[in-house]
Motif scaffolding. Structure first.
Motif: not given
Length: 252
Positions: A138, A140, A143-144, A198, A250-252
């Protein structure tokens, strides 16, 4: 022969990959416990990177099999193996590499290229990002994970340049192969662009990898405790709510 081996003949192979992930995670943990001073850092980083790449390759092989089940519409088998996969292995792979980078930068040891946009970057974070995207993790989630080693948008742009450079090398190499899929690589490039769109927010950076002070590393020859350098279970649990591996909503 066990019934499960008949129903799922790939089970021993997949279980073996999970054992490999754990094996190299344990090896890295042992290395962390044996750092006694700054002079030991180069050896620690060398071994950690070698074990880390081996662990990451086992993760990629595991995901490759899962993705094949998904493409073959074998949803039950796909779900079965994804449930058996521990997402902490991928977290720790990114975190241990970022920790090595942080230690080298903080100690200012010579002989390392610590610039992520350089073609001679001495750490594997760009490679981990690119391959994780291609494996279907994923966006997101990846990126997290980057919040632990990307403190600002300038650094984010450096990683983007590094990942794009690796992508072009891989695409140019694969385009002469019979296995080259233009659509797949176009989708991968789109994923890279999405990932780096992002931007870093004011509260995004969570530096779990701030190294211990050099004054501590330089103290006599008292071994550092595992608490100093280890990515502990508590660390993973503390960030657990932030990371959801397969959560397209999920949205960042």
């Amino acid at each position: 022969m066990k019934k499960i081996d008949i129903m799922f003949p790939e089970m021993p192979y997949m279980a073996g990959l999970i054992k490999l992930m754990k094996k190299y995670s344990d090896k890295i943990d042992r290395e962390k416990r044996h750092i006694k001073g700054i002079q030991f850092l180069p050896n620690y980083v060398k071994k950690t990177q070698r074990y880390n790449v081996a662990r990451f390759q086992a993760i990629m092989l595991y995901q490759d099999v899962c993705n094949q089940f998904y493409q073959d519409d074998k949803d039950f088998t796909y779900s079965l193996y994804q449930e058996r996969f521990d997402e902490d292995f991928l977290k720790a792979t990114f975190w241990d590499e970022a920790n090595s980078l942080s230690l080298i930068k903080n100690s200012m040891l010579e002989g390392y290229d610590t610039n992520p946009d350089s073609p001679t970057f001495d750490f594997n974070l760009n490679y981990f990002i690119l391959e994780s995207l291609q494996a279907g993790f994923n966006i997101n989630y990846i990126r997290n994970l980057m919040d632990f080693f990307v403190p600002d948008n300038k650094t984010l742009d450096q990683y983007k340049k590094g990942v794009i450079g690796l992508f072009k090398e891989k695409r140019d190499y694969m385009c002469f192969s019979d296995n080259y899929d233009r659509e797949e690589y176009n989708n991968l490039l789109s994923s890279i662009q999405t990932l780096f769109s992002m931007k870093v927010g004011p509260n995004d950076y969570i530096p779990l990898f701030e190294p211990i002070p050099m004054s501590e590393l330089e103290k006599s020859d008292e071994p550092q405790t595992s608490k100093d350098l280890r990515v502990t279970k508590e660390d993973l649990e503390k960030a657990g709510n932030k990371f959801k591996l397969f959560n397209p909503e999920k949205e960042r």
